[in-house]
Scaffold this motif. Structure first.
Motif, PDB file in Angstrom:
ATOM      1  N   GLU A 129       0.830  -1.211   0.000  1.00  0.00           N
ATOM      2  CA  GLU A 129       0.000   0.000   0.000  1.00  0.00           C
ATOM      3  C   GLU A 129       0.863   1.259   0.000  1.00  0.00           C
ATOM      4  O   GLU A 129       0.544   2.243  -0.670  1.00  0.00           O
ATOM      5  N   GLN A 130       1.962   1.229   0.757  1.00  0.00           N
ATOM      6  CA  GLN A 130       2.879   2.372   0.771  1.00  0.00           C
ATOM      7  C   GLN A 130       3.488   2.616  -0.609  1.00  0.00           C
ATOM      8  O   GLN A 130       3.567   3.756  -1.077  1.00  0.00           O
TER       9      GLN A 130
ATOM     10  N   TYR B 238       3.927   5.681  -5.778  1.00  0.00           N
ATOM     11  CA  TYR B 238       3.954   5.821  -7.234  1.00  0.00           C
ATOM     12  C   TYR B 238       2.774   6.631  -7.770  1.00  0.00           C
ATOM     13  O   TYR B 238       2.927   7.415  -8.710  1.00  0.00           O
ATOM     14  N   SER B 239       1.623   6.454  -7.185  1.00  0.00           N
ATOM     15  CA  SER B 239       0.437   7.151  -7.699  1.00  0.00           C
ATOM     16  C   SER B 239       0.495   8.655  -7.462  1.00  0.00           C
ATOM     17  O   SER B 239      -0.223   9.421  -8.116  1.00  0.00           O
TER      18      SER B 239
ATOM     19  N   ASP C 107       3.130  -7.016   3.275  1.00  0.00           N
ATOM     20  CA  ASP C 107       3.555  -7.272   4.651  1.00  0.00           C
ATOM     21  C   ASP C 107       4.062  -5.968   5.265  1.00  0.00           C
ATOM     22  O   ASP C 107       3.907  -4.895   4.681  1.00  0.00           O
ATOM     23  N   HIS C 108       4.696  -6.067   6.427  1.00  0.00           N
ATOM     24  CA  HIS C 108       5.233  -4.887   7.098  1.00  0.00           C
ATOM     25  C   HIS C 108       6.741  -5.013   7.350  1.00  0.00           C
ATOM     26  O   HIS C 108       7.300  -4.294   8.166  1.00  0.00           O
ATOM     27  N   HIS C 109       7.405  -5.920   6.638  1.00  0.00           N
ATOM     28  CA  HIS C 109       8.815  -6.195   6.886  1.00  0.00           C
ATOM     29  C   HIS C 109       9.728  -5.108   6.324  1.00  0.00           C
ATOM     30  O   HIS C 109       9.453  -4.533   5.269  1.00  0.00           O
ATOM     31  N   LYS C 110      10.837  -4.880   7.010  1.00  0.00           N
ATOM     32  CA  LYS C 110      11.847  -3.957   6.500  1.00  0.00           C
ATOM     33  C   LYS C 110      12.610  -4.605   5.351  1.00  0.00           C
ATOM     34  O   LYS C 110      12.723  -5.829   5.271  1.00  0.00           O
TER      35      LYS C 110
ATOM     36  N   ILE D 288       9.660   3.755   3.119  1.00  0.00           N
ATOM     37  CA  ILE D 288       9.029   2.521   2.654  1.00  0.00           C
ATOM     38  C   ILE D 288       9.837   1.310   3.108  1.00  0.00           C
ATOM     39  O   ILE D 288       9.277   0.294   3.537  1.00  0.00           O
ATOM     40  N   CYS D 289      11.161   1.415   3.024  1.00  0.00           N
ATOM     41  CA  CYS D 289      12.041   0.287   3.365  1.00  0.00           C
ATOM     42  C   CYS D 289      12.268   0.126   4.861  1.00  0.00           C
ATOM     43  O   CYS D 289      12.859  -0.866   5.292  1.00  0.00           O
TER      44      CYS D 289
END
Length: 228
Positions: A5-6, A11-12, A52-55, A167-168
């Motif tokens: 989602e992020q 990009y949008s 997911d929410h992983h780095k 994001i990362c």
């Protein structure tokens, strides 16, 4: 928000005021008013690999080209690689040289699922540029090819680098594709704004495919060592 989602939100919302750019330079923005096919593929790809929410670690290319991300919206991924290695269909058949090497690395890393679980491929400038040459043809143009262009997009680049870091999960190290101007630009910029503690340069995939093809497997090994 998940990473998917992020990324899709990132990009949008990409946009550059073309009136600030030098004459005969235009923006390559595949994310502005994308076709229904591209929009579907973007959602499918990022939800498949980033739901997911992983780095993750951050890999920075230069800026999108016309035949890779310029068509699919996904960095270093043409439609052939998208189908062959990600099992995602794209209606337009595209082949992009850099994508060949990048997916050789991805396969050697353990496949798309493992690679994208560990890394996000972005760009110093996540929007690309095209330039009208003396023959009247529009050709690929890098953000650093014209000092006026580099100056015009510098605030955009800084802002979007910060967003890609978020994001990362805000890693303090990054890998840069391009040991020449892209790396030197980021080094110089980083001294001023201190985004990274360490920047690791690797040869650009297009350079390898055009000039070092006989040594391609050696470069795949080098990339794996840097990314593992």
């Amino acid at each position: 928000m998940t990473k998917a989602e992020q990324i899709l939100d990132f990009y949008s919302n990409l946009n550059i005021d073309v009136s600030t750019l030098p004459l005969k330079v235009d923006v390559l923005n595949p994310y502005q008013n994308p076709s229904p096919e591209m929009e579907k593929v973007l959602h499918e790809f990022y939800h498949k690999y980033y739901g997911d929410h992983h780095k993750r670690g951050l890999i920075l290319g230069i800026n999108p080209g016309r035949f890779g991300a310029g068509i699919t919206g996904i960095p270093f991924t043409d439609s052939y690689r998208l189908k062959e290695f990600c099992d995602i269909d794209f209606p337009t058949d595209t082949r992009e040289t850099s994508s060949v090497f990048v997916y050789d690395v991805i396969q050697a890393f353990g496949g798309a699922k493992k690679f994208y679980s560990n890394w996000f491929i972005g760009a110093t400038s996540p929007l690309g540029f095209i330039h009208q040459n003396s023959k009247g043809n529009w050709v690929n143009y890098n953000y650093y090819d014209d000092p006026k262009l580099e100056k015009a997009v510098r605030p955009f680049i800084i802002d979007k680098l910060q967003e890609q870091l978020e994001i990362c999960g805000n890693p303090r190290k990054c890998v840069v594709l391009g040991t020449g101007k892209n790396y030197k630009y980021l080094q110089k910029l980083n001294k001023k704004i201190q985004l990274f503690d360490e920047i690791t340069p690797l040869e650009h995939p297009r350079y390898i495919m055009q000039y070092k093809l006989k040594s391609k497997e050696n470069y795949v090994t080098k990339f794996l060592e840097a990314l593992s």
